[in-house]
Design a protein around this motif. Structure first.
Motif, short mmCIF file in Angstrom:
data_model
loop_
_atom_site.label_atom_id
_atom_site.label_comp_id
_atom_site.label_asym_id
_atom_site.label_seq_id
_atom_site.Cartn_x
_atom_site.Cartn_y
_atom_site.Cartn_z
N ASN A 110 52.76 27.40 34.76
CA ASN A 110 53.16 28.32 33.53
C ASN A 110 51.63 29.09 33.50
N LYS A 111 50.81 28.90 34.54
CA LYS A 111 49.60 29.62 34.43
C LYS A 111 48.65 29.26 32.97
N THR A 112 48.66 27.74 32.69
CA THR A 112 47.96 27.43 31.47
C THR A 112 46.82 26.31 31.88
N VAL A 113 46.48 26.37 33.25
CA VAL A 113 45.57 25.07 33.42
C VAL A 113 44.14 25.10 32.58
N LYS A 114 43.60 26.20 32.46
CA LYS A 114 42.47 26.15 31.63
C LYS A 114 42.72 26.77 30.14
N GLN A 115 43.99 26.94 29.85
CA GLN A 115 43.96 27.34 28.53
C GLN A 115 43.65 26.30 27.37
N GLN A 116 43.07 26.67 26.42
CA GLN A 116 42.50 25.70 25.32
C GLN A 116 43.84 24.85 24.73
N GLY A 117 43.63 23.59 24.85
CA GLY A 117 44.85 22.83 24.28
C GLY A 117 45.84 22.47 25.43
N SER A 118 45.65 23.03 26.76
CA SER A 118 46.55 22.49 27.88
C SER A 118 46.40 21.12 27.96
N HIS A 119 47.42 20.41 28.83
CA HIS A 119 47.40 19.13 29.04
C HIS A 119 46.26 18.96 30.25
N THR A 120 46.55 19.86 31.10
CA THR A 120 45.23 19.94 32.19
C THR A 120 43.82 19.90 31.53
N ARG A 121 43.61 20.94 30.68
CA ARG A 121 42.33 20.96 30.06
C ARG A 121 41.91 19.60 29.38
N ASN A 122 42.85 19.22 28.77
CA ASN A 122 42.46 17.86 28.37
C ASN A 122 42.31 16.88 29.10
N LEU A 123 42.92 16.81 30.28
CA LEU A 123 42.81 15.69 31.28
C LEU A 123 41.36 15.84 31.94
N ARG A 124 40.85 17.10 32.07
CA ARG A 124 39.63 17.43 32.45
C ARG A 124 38.56 16.84 31.50
N ARG A 125 38.76 16.98 30.21
CA ARG A 125 37.74 16.49 29.04
C ARG A 125 37.65 14.99 29.08
N VAL A 126 38.88 14.22 29.38
CA VAL A 126 39.03 12.89 29.24
C VAL A 126 38.33 12.28 30.65
N ARG A 127 38.41 12.93 31.62
CA ARG A 127 37.70 12.72 32.84
C ARG A 127 36.18 12.76 32.75
N GLN A 128 35.69 13.70 32.07
CA GLN A 128 34.27 13.69 31.55
C GLN A 128 33.75 12.68 30.95
N GLY A 129 34.71 12.29 29.93
CA GLY A 129 34.35 11.08 28.94
C GLY A 129 34.23 9.93 29.76
#
Length: 237
Positions: A120-139
């Motif tokens: 859906n081309k929403t990987v880096k979109q604010q609020g996308s699950h993939t973006r959120n996964l990236r932030r959790v990984r950083q945590g």
């Protein structure tokens, strides 16, 4: 009579010895139960070790989303123990984990989440699950780095351990305003002893549990990074 007394004496000594052994066994069992008592830190370490063991035993290249989220949710208590300095990180982390946990009703694995956003081309979109996964990984990585600094040979203060970890893991992706707020909040961090007290740990037990988490979380972080890399998604965001 002397012979009877001899055997009685031996029997009495043997009974005393047996009672003493039984008492020592009971004490050992009591100590063992005490040692097995879970703390927030031991629960976190255990949860990530179970995921790490699964990765190694089954040569996993993907993770089940719900168990992953459940393990990650335990880490929130660590952020809360760090106080105001990491309040923003705690709020962001908790929200992202909550989003992924909700997503686990629809998606089974981490890869299915990323593949959905890729499609859906929403990987880096604010609020996308993939973006959120990236932030959790950083945590997860932030806590890992903090623990590594905390256990360093220099026995640095919690402030130094946390500051260094934040600068390495999160600062490059945060705005100036957030970085400034975090920097100011570092002065409110508890002392090493206060942190251990908050976590119900001693120096020795904390060393053990932190090292367990460091080792296990590294395997989990690597799986996430490889998931992004395998799909051509950069890690610098």
């Amino acid at each position: 009579m002397a012979l009877v007394s001899y055997f009685r004496s031996n029997r009495d000594r043997e009974n005393v010895r047996i009672r003493k052994m039984k008492s020592e066994d009971d004490d050992d069992q009591k100590d063992s139960r005490t040692e097995r008592k879970e703390t927030p830190l031991s629960s976190i370490a255990q949860a990530f070790e179970e995921i790490s063991d699964l990765i190694k035993k089954e040569a996993c290249v993907d993770l089940q989303l719900k168990p992953f989220c459940e393990a990650c949710s335990l880490v929130s208590v660590l952020f809360s123990c760090l106080g105001i300095a990491f309040k923003f990180a705690e709020m962001e982390y908790t929200a992202k984990v909550g989003d992924l946990l909700e997503a686990s009703k629809k998606f089974n694995t981490l890869s299915s989440v990323v593949d959905f956003d890729l499609k859906n081309k929403t990987v880096k979109q604010q609020g996308s699950h993939t973006r959120n996964l990236r932030r959790v990984r950083q945590g997860l990585d932030l806590i890992r780095e903090l623990f590594q600094n905390f256990l360093s040979a220099e026995k640095c203060s919690l402030k130094k351990a946390a500051t260094t970890a934040y600068q390495q893991v999160c600062a490059p992706y945060h705005t100036w305003a957030v970085r400034t707020a975090v920097s100011a909040g570092m002065c409110t961090l508890p002392t090493r002893d206060q942190l251990l007290l908050n976590l119900n740990e001693t120096d020795k037990s904390a060393d053990k549990e932190m090292r367990r988490y460091i080792k296990a979380s590294s395997d989990v972080i690597k799986i996430i990074d490889n998931l992004y890399i395998s799909r051509g998604i950069s890690l610098d965001w």
